[in-house]
Scaffold this active site. Sequence first.
Site, mmCIF file in Angstrom:
data_model
loop_
_atom_site.group_PDB
_atom_site.id
_atom_site.type_symbol
_atom_site.label_atom_id
_atom_site.label_comp_id
_atom_site.label_asym_id
_atom_site.label_seq_id
_atom_site.Cartn_x
_atom_site.Cartn_y
_atom_site.Cartn_z
ATOM 1 C CG HIS A 62 31.307 47.063 51.302
ATOM 2 N ND1 HIS A 62 30.213 47.807 50.558
ATOM 3 C CD2 HIS A 62 31.039 45.821 51.278
ATOM 4 C CE1 HIS A 62 29.402 46.935 49.937
ATOM 5 N NE2 HIS A 62 29.839 45.647 50.303
ATOM 6 C CE LYS A 72 33.759 53.233 52.690
ATOM 7 N NZ LYS A 72 32.785 52.125 52.813
ATOM 8 C CE1 TYR A 132 29.077 54.309 50.753
ATOM 9 C CE2 TYR A 132 27.876 54.842 48.699
ATOM 10 C CZ TYR A 132 27.936 54.110 49.755
ATOM 11 O OH TYR A 132 27.312 52.770 50.028
ATOM 12 C CG ASP A 169 27.552 43.218 49.868
ATOM 13 O OD1 ASP A 169 28.934 43.221 49.453
ATOM 14 O OD2 ASP A 169 27.024 44.255 49.747
#
Length: 177
Positions: A62, A72, A132, A169
Site C-alpha cells: 500500500h 509511516k 502505524y 490486495d
Amino acid sequence: MIFTETRLSGAYVIDLEYINDERGFFARAWCKKEFEKYGLNSNLVQCNLSHNVKRGTLRGMHYQAAPYEEAKLVSCISGAIYDVIVDLREKSPTFKQWQAFELSAQNHRMLYIPEGFAHGFQTLQDNTSVFYQMSDFYHPECARGVRWDDSTINVEWPKIKEMIISSKDKSYANFIA
C-alpha cells in the site's frame, strides 16, 4: 533511539535505547527533535492499529499518491511481522528495489518509511498487532497499491503454507512507472 539508515535512501530502522531496572525497562519511542535531526518527516497526524488473527496474513503493498503521500512509522506491538518496503520514487537510485525487516513485540524495532514508498507485511505469528503512525490523513481517492507478488519487484516473502490476502490486495496490478 538509535537510527540506522537502510540501503533504501530515507528509510530508517529505529531501535530503542533501554533503561532497565528490576521492574522492566523504559524507552523513548518517539521524539520530534530526533526525527527532525535526521531530516525525517515528524508531522505524525494519524495512528492506526491492525490486528491479524492468523499467521501468514499478508497486507500490502500500500501507499498513498500525491498530493497526499505519507511517511509511516511502523511497529509491531504483539507477535511478529516480515515488514517490506519498496521504493517507488522514479528519480531514486533505488527505484523499484525492496527491503524487508523483522519487527516484533520482542525486538521493539520500528521502521520509518518515507513518502514515495509502498509498504506491506506478512504476519509470522498468530494474533499479531501492528501500530502505524502516519504523516498525512487517509485520503481514499489517493489510496493505491502494488501487487504483493509483482514480478518486476520480486519481493521474497516467507514460505508460509497458508497465506491470507484480501481480495482488494489481490486485485492490485503490477507497478508500472
